[in-house]
Design a protein around this motif. Structure first.
Motif, PDB file in Angstrom:
ATOM      1  N   LEU A  34     -10.355  -5.352   5.063  1.00  0.00           N
ATOM      2  CA  LEU A  34      -9.913  -4.735   6.310  1.00  0.00           C
ATOM      3  C   LEU A  34     -10.926  -3.698   6.777  1.00  0.00           C
TER       4      LEU A  34
ATOM      5  N   VAL B 155       0.843  -1.200   0.000  1.00  0.00           N
ATOM      6  CA  VAL B 155       0.000   0.000   0.000  1.00  0.00           C
ATOM      7  C   VAL B 155       0.878   1.249   0.000  1.00  0.00           C
TER       8      VAL B 155
ATOM      9  N   ARG C  43      -9.776   6.323   1.961  1.00  0.00           N
ATOM     10  CA  ARG C  43      -9.726   5.610   3.231  1.00  0.00           C
ATOM     11  C   ARG C  43     -10.660   4.393   3.239  1.00  0.00           C
ATOM     12  N   THR C  44     -11.290   4.124   2.090  1.00  0.00           N
ATOM     13  CA  THR C  44     -12.251   3.017   2.051  1.00  0.00           C
ATOM     14  C   THR C  44     -11.981   2.007   0.941  1.00  0.00           C
TER      15      THR C  44
ATOM     16  N   SER D 120      -9.797   3.368   6.779  1.00  0.00           N
ATOM     17  CA  SER D 120      -8.421   3.057   7.166  1.00  0.00           C
ATOM     18  C   SER D 120      -7.854   4.228   7.968  1.00  0.00           C
TER      19      SER D 120
ATOM     20  N   PRO E 138       0.650   5.169   0.797  1.00  0.00           N
ATOM     21  CA  PRO E 138      -0.281   6.051   1.528  1.00  0.00           C
ATOM     22  C   PRO E 138      -0.194   7.520   1.113  1.00  0.00           C
TER      23      PRO E 138
ATOM     24  N   HIS F  16      -5.201   5.896   7.577  1.00  0.00           N
ATOM     25  CA  HIS F  16      -4.586   6.906   6.712  1.00  0.00           C
ATOM     26  C   HIS F  16      -5.084   6.702   5.285  1.00  0.00           C
TER      27      HIS F  16
ATOM     28  N   ALA G 197      -8.882  -0.586   1.466  1.00  0.00           N
ATOM     29  CA  ALA G 197      -9.139  -1.354   2.687  1.00  0.00           C
ATOM     30  C   ALA G 197     -10.304  -2.309   2.484  1.00  0.00           C
ATOM     31  N   SER G 198     -11.365  -1.852   1.843  1.00  0.00           N
ATOM     32  CA  SER G 198     -12.527  -2.703   1.588  1.00  0.00           C
ATOM     33  C   SER G 198     -12.154  -3.870   0.678  1.00  0.00           C
TER      34      SER G 198
ATOM     35  N   ARG H  54      -9.362  -5.345   0.433  1.00  0.00           N
ATOM     36  CA  ARG H  54      -8.524  -6.291   1.161  1.00  0.00           C
ATOM     37  C   ARG H  54      -9.240  -6.922   2.361  1.00  0.00           C
TER      38      ARG H  54
ATOM     39  N   VAL I  73     -12.876  -0.351   7.621  1.00  0.00           N
ATOM     40  CA  VAL I  73     -12.940   0.974   6.999  1.00  0.00           C
ATOM     41  C   VAL I  73     -13.647   1.929   7.966  1.00  0.00           C
TER      42      VAL I  73
ATOM     43  N   GLU J 273      -5.159   5.606   1.600  1.00  0.00           N
ATOM     44  CA  GLU J 273      -4.479   4.549   0.843  1.00  0.00           C
ATOM     45  C   GLU J 273      -4.723   4.810  -0.633  1.00  0.00           C
TER      46      GLU J 273
END
Length: 416
Positions: A26, A9, A17-18, A30, A11, A32, A21-22, A24, A28, A34
């Protein structure tokens, strides 16, 4: 050896920020922004090998370095050296990227050698060329994706500038109206890019006020006006705000692509997409950034020939479940594959047997990659699979009701 890759990633401040992460799986938002998820062997961020057992702890760059011919193939090494010639990314922009262009192969080689002779360190902030490679790129939209790309037909730009009804623009409007061609675009762009800050301090606000009034009145220029207003708010005294008025405003729908060859001035504005590019760091910036701008070098690289957006849209060839985006880039070919794990609507599996290195990035669902009678390799959304030249033919099968992946490879050409 077939490997499962975990992307790296990046940054950057303009990122989402979504979105990544979504993808992967993870939480949301995030912590920071991405901006990019890299699947490749770029020295600044090589993807990590997380499977099979024995490959974990090794990154893709070192895996290729350990056996370049086995990983890349004789043809790729002969054409591009012992390096993976492309970089595959997932890009997620919540804010505009800088206005930029990339050099041709000859310009990249000449510029790299010139800056080496001048003694500029590779990591110098005023360096334009960090390697001797060009950087064509292709973006395929995952969501609605907005961009500026290529110079608009000058007569249409004259219509836009006239419609703004900003007296401060009259001298510049006259430059393009009197010479509505590539030379007129070069003259106007150069003038705007080199305006003193005192003039920009009055001209840019006047243009923004005109854009607000014209936007309120409605009409054909809505997306262009909205963009210049948003850029003006983010970069109040940046000449790139004015330059945006000269460029095509593009909106891609999911699955549509945009190919950017050398010399094309562009800026991604908003949205998520799969991006593939030649493995290079060479960027000439033209605005919308606090970073170094070398006006003279940018002007040497830019192609001011007006280009309709249809010429930047790659043709698509469909082969079974695979949609191939056709470009002139010798370093890469990108395709989209959709599989149906139920087998009711689409094929549930696909075979890949093309030589050379390949990366299969899974964007939705999950798949397994099987080579011969060996154990299958499981790849979930947000991961990728690596296939080296010396790997056997594989079958990729959906293990979810719907699986979408993007396939990146090096088009095979005879070695010279």
């Amino acid at each position: 050896m077939i490997r499962t890759l975990e992307g790296i990633v990046r940054p950057y401040a303009w990122g989402s920020r979504t979105a990544i992460a979504s993808l992967r799986g993870l939480p949301v938002p995030s912590p920071h922004p991405e901006a990019e998820l890299w699947f490749g062997a770029h020295p600044a961020g090589p993807a990590a090998c997380v499977a099979p057992i024995g490959a974990a702890g090794v990154d893709l760059l070192h895996a290729i370095d350990a056996d370049p011919v086995g990983a890349l193939g004789i043809s790729t090494v002969a054409s591009f050296g012992e390096r993976l010639p492309f970089l595959l990314k997932i890009l997620a922009a919540d804010e505009p990227l800088s206005l930029q262009a990339h050099p041709s192969p000859e310009q990249a080689r000449d510029g790299f050698e010139r800056e080496n002779r001048a003694g500029l360190p590779i990591d110098s902030p005023v360096r334009n060329y960090r390697d001797p490679w060009h950087k064509p790129e292709l973006i395929v939209a995952l969501t609605e994706f907005d961009a500026l790309a290529g110079f608009r037909e000058p007569t249409e730009t004259v219509d836009l500038l006239r419609a703004l009804q900003v007296p401060d623009l009259d001298p510049y409007l006259g430059m393009l109206a009197g010479q509505p061609d590539s030379e007129g675009l070069r003259a106007l762009f150069t003038t705007w890019l080199t305006l003193p800050e005192a003039i920009l301090a009055s001209l840019v606000p006047a243009v923004l006020a005109g854009a607000v009034d014209l936007l309120a009145a409605g009409g054909r220029w809505g997306p262009e006006l909205q963009t210049v207003c948003e850029l003006g708010e983010a970069y109040p005294l940046d000449p790139g705000v004015l330059a945006s008025l000269l460029l095509n405003r593009v909106r891609l729908q999911p699955g549509e692509g945009l190919y950017l060859p050398a010399g094309n001035l562009h800026a991604y504005l908003r949205g998520s997409g799969v991006e593939i590019m030649a493995n290079s760091d060479n960027v000439l910036r033209g605005g919308l950034t606090p970073k170094h701008i070398d006006v003279g070098e940018l002007l040497r690289v830019l192609d001011f020939t007006p280009v309709p957006t249809t010429e930047l849209t790659p043709a698509i060839r469909t082969v079974g479940a695979e949609r191939i985006y056709l470009t002139a880039a010798p370093e890469f070919r990108l395709s989209r594959v959709e599989l149906d794990g139920t087998g009711l609507r689409h094929a549930s599996s696909i075979s890949f047997d093309m030589p050379g290195p390949q990366i299969l990035a899974v964007l939705n669902g999950s798949v397994e990659i099987r080579a011969g009678v060996g154990e299958p390799m499981a790849i979930r959304a947000g991961q990728a699979g690596w296939l080296g030249d010396d790997d056997p033919d594989v079958v990729v099968r959906a293990t979810s009701s719907r699986a979408v992946l993007f396939r990146a490879l090096v088009p095979q050409r005879p070695a010279t």
